[in-house]
Scaffold this motif. Structure first.
Motif, short mmCIF file in Angstrom:
data_model
loop_
_atom_site.label_atom_id
_atom_site.label_comp_id
_atom_site.label_asym_id
_atom_site.label_seq_id
_atom_site.Cartn_x
_atom_site.Cartn_y
_atom_site.Cartn_z
N VAL A 4 -7.42 16.86 -3.41
CA VAL A 4 -6.01 17.21 -3.56
C VAL A 4 -5.33 17.19 -2.20
O VAL A 4 -4.17 16.79 -2.07
CB VAL A 4 -5.87 18.62 -4.20
N ASN A 5 -6.05 17.59 -1.16
CA ASN A 5 -5.49 17.70 0.18
C ASN A 5 -6.42 16.99 1.17
O ASN A 5 -7.59 17.34 1.29
CB ASN A 5 -5.34 19.18 0.55
N SER B 33 -6.36 9.87 -7.63
CA SER B 33 -5.24 10.20 -8.52
C SER B 33 -4.80 11.66 -8.42
O SER B 33 -3.66 11.99 -8.77
CB SER B 33 -5.62 9.87 -9.97
N ARG B 34 -5.69 12.54 -7.96
CA ARG B 34 -5.34 13.96 -7.84
C ARG B 34 -4.75 14.31 -6.47
O ARG B 34 -4.31 15.44 -6.26
CB ARG B 34 -6.57 14.83 -8.10
N ARG C 261 -2.44 15.09 -3.57
CA ARG C 261 -1.04 15.52 -3.49
C ARG C 261 -0.57 15.70 -2.05
O ARG C 261 0.64 15.61 -1.79
CB ARG C 261 -0.86 16.84 -4.25
N PHE C 262 -1.47 15.93 -1.13
CA PHE C 262 -1.08 16.15 0.27
C PHE C 262 -1.93 15.24 1.15
O PHE C 262 -3.15 15.33 1.16
CB PHE C 262 -1.30 17.62 0.67
N SER D 204 0.64 9.36 -5.94
CA SER D 204 1.74 10.22 -6.38
C SER D 204 1.61 11.55 -5.63
O SER D 204 0.91 12.46 -6.08
CB SER D 204 1.68 10.43 -7.89
N LEU D 205 2.28 11.63 -4.48
CA LEU D 205 2.08 12.75 -3.56
C LEU D 205 3.24 13.72 -3.58
O LEU D 205 4.35 13.39 -4.01
CB LEU D 205 1.91 12.21 -2.13
N GLU D 206 2.95 14.92 -3.08
CA GLU D 206 4.01 15.91 -2.85
C GLU D 206 4.44 15.91 -1.39
O GLU D 206 5.60 16.15 -1.09
CB GLU D 206 3.52 17.30 -3.26
N ASN D 207 3.49 15.66 -0.49
CA ASN D 207 3.83 15.64 0.93
C ASN D 207 3.02 14.55 1.63
O ASN D 207 1.81 14.44 1.43
CB ASN D 207 3.54 17.01 1.56
N SER E 50 5.87 9.65 -2.53
CA SER E 50 5.80 11.07 -2.14
C SER E 50 7.16 11.74 -2.24
O SER E 50 8.19 11.16 -1.85
CB SER E 50 5.27 11.19 -0.71
N HIS E 51 7.14 12.98 -2.75
CA HIS E 51 8.39 13.73 -2.86
C HIS E 51 8.94 14.08 -1.48
O HIS E 51 10.14 13.94 -1.22
CB HIS E 51 8.13 15.01 -3.66
#
Length: 421
Positions: A253-254, A273-274, A276-277, A296-299, A382-383
């Motif tokens: 995830v990170n 796929s998991r 996010r960072f 598909s990231l958040e940061n 990424s968001h």
């Protein structure tokens, strides 16, 4: 013979009085040793259970007094000893599996009345308060003088931090901590990781920030870390590349890769796929792999990399005419989604197929292709995006592959029509 574990002594008569067992064990030290029976004035073998509330201990005779052993879950550190008199079940849990097996073997010998010289007996004396403390879950060591040289790490640890201790390699004693969930070895001098880290079946966080690592082995990527590892911090090391198998760590995830010497990211990074960072600032990245588009990231932080300005006319040609039979066969296997594996085809062909590229037309290319780079706004994946450069940009070059000259020509025509140079 002694054993540290959680113990619950259950009176089997409780249901007769409409009472239920508590269902929760208490930390205890169990000992097997000789004790003088006051009624018979003879020494017999007893089991003594000492807890924080009863450090003097309760004694239970063992010879001809064990009705049954329940050992279905002994590998998980659990077992039950059923006594005839008194009518109690001694429920053991949270024990070291090997120590528990040895203890139960000794109890069996005592029950049978075997020669006492063959039994590793203990002295039945009250225990110290620290011996019956709850098992330690977390340990932090941030000084070399506090590092345990002669004693082991508590087996029950779930979080361990060892920093600023100038470790040049990982201590093998850490690999016996089967409950470990977070391992922080940051700020040391570790150059290489043992493949046996993968034996830590519960490990979800691995922090190796500011060490001297030059590689992350394929064996680690193919270990049980594939199913457990969620956070991996490899920042401030000396990594120049990561193996293709790195993308097997699909629970990540990170991921932190800042301040290394990475010239490229793993080709199949889009399979995470998991994830996010992702931070890979201050490396030597010239372009991102084509698979990067699938994230598909958040940061996302890629600041301080020497990204090249993409030009569709600049390309790398790796095509032969005609294509080799191996290339055509590999493309057919991938395009038709045929099953394959080392039991069907050579292992090196499996590895090639694992990193096969996808052309704009949807076809696959393996070892022969045309490669160029195009610009992509990182907000597509990424968001939140940390600026790529001091100019405030959020675009970065992404590699693109083509299976044939006709596909590349079509791409150039479209690019020229859009006015891209």
């Amino acid at each position: 013979m002694k054993l540290q574990c959680d113990v619950e002594v259950v009176n089997r008569m409780l249901p007769s009085f409409g009472m239920k067992r508590r269902g929760k064990g208490t930390r205890a030290v169990l000992s097997i040793g000789k004790h003088l029976d006051k009624t018979s004035q003879r020494s017999n073998i007893y089991m003594m259970i000492c807890t924080a509330k009863d450090r003097a201990g309760s004694k239970y005779k063992l010879k001809d007094n064990i009705e049954k052993f329940f050992t279905w879950f002994v590998e998980e550190g659990k077992a039950t000893v059923r006594l005839k008199e008194p009518a109690v079940d001694i429920c053991l849990s949270k024990a070291d599996a090997n120590s528990l097996k040895n203890f139960l073997s000794a109890a069996r010998l005592a029950d049978r009345g075997s020669v006492t010289s063959s039994l590793p007996l203990s002295t039945l004396t009250p225990v110290r308060a620290r011996d019956v403390e709850q098992p330690k879950k977390k340990l932090t060591i941030v000084s070399k003088k506090d590092y345990p040289l002669t004693s082991n790490f508590p087996y029950s640890l779930e979080q361990l931090q060892v920093s600023y201790c100038k470790l040049s390699r990982m201590d093998m004693r850490m690999l016996s901590l089967k409950a470990l969930r977070k391992l922080d070895l940051s700020n040391n001098h570790i150059k290489k990781l043992p493949a046996t880290i993968g034996d830590l079946g519960c490990l979800s966080e691995l922090v190796l920030h500011n060490n001297h690592l030059e590689a992350f082995s394929e064996a680690l990527c193919l270990s049980t870390l594939q199913r457990t590892l969620q956070l991996l911090d490899l920042s401030q090391n000396r990594l120049r590349c990561l193996p293709a198998q790195f993308c097997q760590l699909k629970e990540l995830v990170n991921l932190k890769l800042d301040d290394n010497e990475l010239a490229c990211l793993p080709f199949g990074v889009g399979r995470l796929s998991r994830l996010r960072f992702l931070s890979a600032a201050h490396n030597q990245l010239a372009a991102l792999p084509s698979d990067f588009r699938k994230l598909s990231l958040e940061n996302l932080d890629l600041f301080g990399n020497p990204f090249v300005q993409p030009n569709p006319l600049d390309h790398t040609m790796k095509l032969t005419f005609p294509l080799t039979l191996q290339e055509m066969a590999s493309r057919a296997v991938a395009d038709l989604r045929l099953p394959y594996g080392p039991h069907l085809i050579p292992a090196h062909l499996c590895r090639d197929l694992e990193v096969a590229m996808v052309c704009d037309c949807g076809s696959v290319c393996v070892n022969f292709y045309i490669k160029t780079a195009v610009s992509m706004n990182l907000h597509h994946v990424s968001h939140t995006v940390v600026l790529v450069d001091d100019m405030g940009g959020t675009d970065a070059p992404v590699q693109q592959h083509f299976c044939s000259l006709s596909c590349y020509s079509q791409f150039l025509d479209n690019s020229l029509q859009r006015g891209i140079r």
